[in-house]
Design an enzyme around this catalytic site. Structure first.
Site, PDB file in Angstrom:
ATOM      1  CE1 TYR A 132      -3.003  -3.458   0.560  1.00 31.48           C
ATOM      2  CE2 TYR A 132      -3.009  -2.764   2.344  1.00 31.48           C
ATOM      3  CZ  TYR A 132      -3.537  -3.684   1.478  1.00 31.48           C
ATOM      4  OH  TYR A 132      -4.528  -4.511   1.399  1.00 31.48           O
ATOM      5  CB  SER A 184     -14.110  -5.313  -1.334  1.00 35.22           C
ATOM      6  OG  SER A 184     -12.921  -4.721  -1.204  1.00 35.22           O
ATOM      7  CG  LEU A 191     -19.522  -1.432   3.430  1.00 39.20           C
ATOM      8  CD1 LEU A 191     -19.065   0.222   3.504  1.00 39.20           C
ATOM      9  CD2 LEU A 191     -20.618  -1.746   3.456  1.00 39.20           C
ATOM     10  N   GLY A 192     -18.243  -3.973  -1.009  1.00 41.37           N
ATOM     11  CA  GLY A 192     -18.194  -4.251  -2.752  1.00 41.37           C
ATOM     12  C   GLY A 192     -17.552  -3.289  -3.652  1.00 41.37           C
ATOM     13  N   GLY A 223     -17.167   0.188  -1.895  1.00 40.34           N
ATOM     14  CA  GLY A 223     -18.201   1.917  -2.041  1.00 40.34           C
ATOM     15  C   GLY A 223     -19.234   0.724  -3.003  1.00 40.34           C
TER      16      GLY A 223
END
Length: 320
Positions: free
Chosen positions: A35, A184, A186-187, A189
């Site tokens: 990252y 993820s 929340l997919g 976002g």
């Protein structure tokens, strides 16, 4: 905060957000050497000062190595020398003597998983890491790794519209007593704003390349969001809270890690803990996002995922 989802965010704001999260009761922080690369670990180093480190379980990862001036910019590595060097680099950047959970971010298909985990086992014995994790690993890879040393957690993508891990990987983890970290949830976002998400993304945001957010798929996938949103209205919560609550309801062995860069969105995510779902509501949500109704893969060409994470047999390995 530091890479991939648009440009890096202001460091003082992100340190404040991390400390706000810890003060609110968050006890698990997830980062990775890739990252940035490296800049998110350095950010966490600053956020962990002042006694914060003692309040959290700290996780980082290795396995993706940037290769400058190459056609393929990221190389997946799991050889012992790299495992050790990556760990020591992360410890320096994080400013700690050990990390609580150290994941293999992606599986190196050239190196037997037993060899990679064997080196991780040595790092445990040396006190540099406490627990070993895998990410995006197949069921058979998990089993082979677990036979060498206890695997504490497997990180995988799990959300309303990414559920194929329920077929083999989740049952394997539960059979072996391995915790599940859902990224993820929340997919990316999508379950925050649906098809409108794409309009808010910068040109630097990696999500613009995701198949499910391409124009030919987005309109159809938007219908999934509309159904989830309608149920959220009935429940008196946001669609993001509803989607996150669905992941929380998968079991006490599941820890979702929704990422955010805003305190407002963090507070909204915490609100998902108050959303209670009955079995029939869980089934209703799952019906909205059945596999047949989701258009597009998770990633372009499904690169570097558990679907192709098999490694050679241990007998093939020659230590160089």
């Amino acid at each position: 905060m530091s890479a991939f989802d648009g440009p890096p965010k202001p460091e003082p704001d992100m340190v404040a957000l991390i400390r706000h999260a810890v003060a609110a009761g968050v006890t698990f922080l997830d980062t990775c050497d890739v990252y940035g690369p490296h800049t998110n670990e350095l950010l966490l180093c600053k956020a962990l000062q002042g006694g914060v480190r003692d309040k959290v379980e700290l996780a980082t990862k290795f396995g993706k190595s940037f290769v400058p001036f190459a056609d393929v910019k990221v190389e997946i590595r799991g050889d012992p020398a790299y495992v050790r060097a990556a760990c020591e680099g992360s410890l320096r950047r994080l400013g700690v003597d050990s990390v609580d959970l150290y994941y293999q971010h992606r599986v190196d298909k050239r190196v037997p998983i037993e060899v990679t985990v064997g080196e991780l086992k040595k790092l445990v014995e040396e006190g540099k890491i406490k627990y070993i994790g895998l990410s995006e690993a197949s069921a058979s890879t998990i089993r082979r790794a677990h036979a060498v040393h206890l695997i504490t957690a497997v990180q995988l993508e799990w959300s309303l519209w990414s559920r194929d891990v329920e077929e083999e990987i989740v049952p394997t983890c539960r059979e072996l007593g391995i915790g599940i970290v859902a990224y993820s949830p929340l997919g990316g976002g999508f379950f925050c704003s649906g098809a409108k998400l794409i309009d808010s993304l910068s040109q630097q945001d990696i999500r613009k390349s995701l198949p499910r957010l391409q124009p030919e798929n987005l309109e159809k996938n938007g219908q999934i969001f509309d159904r989830v949103n309608a149920m959220a209205i009935r429940k008196g919560c946001t669609p993001a809270q509803l989607a996150l609550a669905w992941v929380h309801h998968q079991g006490t062995d599941v820890c979702p890690i929704p990422g955010t860069t805003k305190i407002e969105n963090f507070n909204n995510n915490v609100g998902a803990l108050s959303v209670k779902l009955a079995p029939e509501e869980m089934a209703e949500l799952e019906c909205y996002a059945a596999a047949a109704d989701v258009w597009g893969d998770r990633y372009p060409l499904m690169a570097n995922t558990w679907k192709d994470s098999e490694t050679p047999p241990l007998s093939s390995w020659k230590d160089e």
